[in-house]
Design a protein around this motif. Structure first.
Motif, mmCIF file in Angstrom:
data_model
loop_
_atom_site.group_PDB
_atom_site.id
_atom_site.type_symbol
_atom_site.label_atom_id
_atom_site.label_comp_id
_atom_site.label_asym_id
_atom_site.label_seq_id
_atom_site.Cartn_x
_atom_site.Cartn_y
_atom_site.Cartn_z
ATOM 1 N N MET A 39 -19.242 -10.239 -7.234
ATOM 2 C CA MET A 39 -19.779 -11.067 -6.160
ATOM 3 C C MET A 39 -19.333 -10.598 -4.797
ATOM 4 N N ASN A 40 -18.112 -10.090 -4.700
ATOM 5 C CA ASN A 40 -17.613 -9.658 -3.405
ATOM 6 C C ASN A 40 -17.875 -8.174 -3.192
ATOM 7 N N GLU A 91 -19.479 -4.653 -1.705
ATOM 8 C CA GLU A 91 -19.774 -4.037 -0.422
ATOM 9 C C GLU A 91 -20.186 -2.606 -0.712
ATOM 10 N N THR A 120 -30.762 -16.743 0.776
ATOM 11 C CA THR A 120 -29.420 -16.665 1.340
ATOM 12 C C THR A 120 -28.999 -15.208 1.459
ATOM 13 N N TYR A 142 -26.635 -11.817 2.221
ATOM 14 C CA TYR A 142 -25.287 -11.269 2.270
ATOM 15 C C TYR A 142 -25.226 -10.465 3.565
ATOM 16 N N LYS A 190 -17.448 -9.283 5.850
ATOM 17 C CA LYS A 190 -18.648 -9.600 5.079
ATOM 18 C C LYS A 190 -18.735 -11.105 4.877
ATOM 19 N N TYR A 191 -19.969 -11.579 4.702
ATOM 20 C CA TYR A 191 -20.218 -12.978 4.407
ATOM 21 C C TYR A 191 -21.135 -13.067 3.201
ATOM 22 N N PHE A 192 -20.706 -13.873 2.218
ATOM 23 C CA PHE A 192 -21.549 -14.130 1.049
ATOM 24 C C PHE A 192 -21.885 -15.611 0.947
ATOM 25 N N SER A 193 -20.863 -16.459 1.139
ATOM 26 C CA SER A 193 -21.073 -17.897 1.040
ATOM 27 C C SER A 193 -19.822 -18.580 1.556
ATOM 28 N N LYS A 220 -28.342 -11.303 -3.090
ATOM 29 C CA LYS A 220 -27.720 -11.382 -4.407
ATOM 30 C C LYS A 220 -28.455 -10.534 -5.427
ATOM 31 N N TYR A 267 -29.353 -5.390 -3.833
ATOM 32 C CA TYR A 267 -28.157 -4.899 -3.172
ATOM 33 C C TYR A 267 -28.408 -3.752 -2.222
#
Lengths: 114, 113
Positions: A99-100, A102, B30, B32, B49-52, B96, B99
Motif C-alpha cells: 500500500m505504501n 512509490e 481517490t 495517490y 507521498k499521500y495515499f489516505s 490504487k 500504478y
C-alpha cells in the motif's frame, strides 16, 4: 544496495542507428517503467511492465521497444534513432502490492541523436 | 486518465524564506499523490507521498504537503529554504489500481543568497 541501475549514462547516436538502454534492479519489484524527460514537459511514460513476460505501451511508445524476460531487467530498444528521441531516459520500479508503494528511479541516460 | 498541472514553471526564493509549490491533479477516484525532487544531473528522489488518512503529510528535508480534495490540489511547502533546495520539483499522481504515475511538467526552484 544498488537499487535501479541504468547504463550507459551518456550516449550520442547518429540518425538511423540503433541502441539498447539497459535497466536492472535488485529490489525484486514487479513493476518497471521507462520514462523520457524533456525540458518543460515533465516525464512521459514510454512503456511499462507488470512482471516478467508482460509489457504494455505508455503515452509515447512510438519508436521504442521493450522486453521483460526476467524480474530484474527491462531493456529499452531504439531501432532507428531520430533527433526527436534526444532526451533523458529514466527507468523506474515499484511494488504495487505494498500500500505504501512509490516509484524508485535510476540515475538516467542522457541520449543525443545527431 | 489522470493528469497533473504545475502552474509555476520557475520560482525564485531567497534563502530562509518560505516556499510553496502548487500542484493540481485531475482524477476521478481517490488519487495517490507524490512529490519528487531532482537535483541537476540526478534521478528523482521521493520527498513525500499521500495515499489516505491525514491530509497534511510530512516528508524529508523539512517539506510538507497538504491534500485538498475540494480543490484537487496537493501543494508542497517548506517554511525556510536552504540553498541546497535549489532543484526541479515534480508532482505526480497514481491510483490504487493503476500504478503508472503521471507527472507534472515540473517547477524549477532557484534560491538566491
Amino acid at each position: 544496495n544498488a537499487g535501479v541501475t541504468q547504463t550507459p549514462k551518456f550516449r550520442i547516436l547518429k540518425i538511423g542507428q540503433s541502441m539498447t538502454l539497459q535497466c536492472t534492479q535488485d529490489m525484486n519489484h514487479n513493476y518497471m517503467y521507462w520514462y523520457r524527460q524533456d525540458p518543460g514537459m515533465g516525464l512521459k511514460l514510454i512503456y511499462y511492465s507488470v512482471g516478467a513476460g508482460i509489457t504494455d505501451k505508455g503515452e509515447v511508445p512510438n519508436g521504442y521497444n521493450v522486453s521483460r524476460s526476467t524480474t530484474e531487467d527491462f531493456p529499452l530498444r531504439l531501432e532507428l534513432a531520430a533527433p526527436s528521441q534526444t532526451s533523458v531516459y529514466f527507468c523506474a520500479t515499484s511494488a504495487p502490492h505494498d500500500m505504501n508503494t512509490e516509484a524508485f528511479f535510476g540515475q538516467g541516460t542522457r541520449l543525443t541523436v545527431v | 486518465a489522470q493528469s497533473v498541472t504545475q502552474p509555476d514553471i520557475h520560482i525564485t526564493v531567497s534563502e530562509g524564506a518560505s516556499l510553496e509549490l502548487r500542484c493540481n491533479y485531475s482524477y476521478g477516484a481517490t488519487p495517490y499523490l507524490f512529490w519528487y525532487v531532482q537535483s541537476p544531473g540526478q534521478g528523482l528522489q521521493l520527498l513525500l507521498k499521500y495515499f489516505s488518512g491525514d491530509t497534511l503529510v510530512q516528508g524529508i528535508k523539512g517539506f510538507e504537503a497538504e491534500f485538498k480534495r475540494s480543490q484537487s490540489s496537493f501543494n508542497l511547502r517548506k517554511p525556510s529554504v536552504h540553498w541546497s533546495d535549489a532543484a526541479e520539483y515534480f508532482c505526480a499522481v497514481g491510483a490504487k489500481d493503476d500504478y503508472k504515475l503521471s507527472f507534472g511538467a515540473g517547477t524549477t526552484v532557484t534560491v538566491r543568497a
